[in-house]
Design an enzyme around this catalytic site. Structure first.
Site, PDB file in Angstrom:
ATOM      1  CB  ILE A  87      -1.053  -0.095   1.108  1.00 19.24           C
ATOM      2  CG1 ILE A  87      -1.623  -1.130   1.472  1.00 19.24           C
ATOM      3  CG2 ILE A  87      -1.822   1.391   1.409  1.00 19.24           C
ATOM      4  CD1 ILE A  87      -2.284  -1.637   2.601  1.00 19.24           C
ATOM      5  CB  CYS A  88       1.406   3.871  -2.340  1.00 22.77           C
ATOM      6  SG  CYS A  88       2.728   5.280  -2.824  1.00 22.77           S
TER       7      CYS A  88
END
Length: 149
Positions: A87-88
């Site tokens: 997850i960015c």
């Protein structure tokens, strides 16, 4: 396991079990080092009716160190979520604060999903996934450049 680490996680686990945020529930939390949390797509979002799982791994440095957070199973198709579950999201890395909790991280991820209008993978998904292989997302140098999705 340090006492600060254990006390904080026990408190957060109890809170998550007794007062979970909407669309969030803990499915595995018997081991303080690794939790699995169910996330349901919110009503009215493009993920409505979909179910996802987040895995939180905690080091003994928690809460000073951020947990490792990834989607397990099939991750949502989202511009900031890679096909390997990474997850960015800046609060998971550079912008982590010990004031954040598992619940607040889950709400941030849920908000990110709820605000999305198009199911697409990050443009560099294939390149990123092949480059990081089995690395922890915490070992990756992230560049955050789009807060609009």
């Amino acid at each position: 396991m340090t006492s600060r680490y254990a006390k904080r996680l026990q408190k957060e686990l109890l809170d998550l079990k007794t007062n979970p945020p909407p669309c969030i529930s803990i499915t595995e939390g018997d081991n303080l080092d690794k939790w699995v949390i169910a996330v349901d797509g919110t009503e009215g979002s493009i993920y409505q009716g979909e179910h996802f799982k987040l895995q939180f791994k905690f080091s003994s440095g928690y809460p000073l160190d951020s947990p490792e957070v990834i989607f397990i199973g099939t991750p949502p198709i989202h511009p900031h979520i890679y096909s390997n579950g990474h997850i960015c999201l800046s609060i998971l890395y550079d912008n982590w604060s010990p004031a954040l909790t598992v619940s607040s991280v889950c709400l941030s991820i849920l908000s990110m999903l709820s605000g999305c209008t198009e199911k697409i993978r990050p443009t560099d998904d294939s390149k990123y996934v092949s480059r990081v292989l089995n690395k922890s997302p915490k070992e990756v140098r992230w560049m955050f450049h789009d807060d609009t999705v």
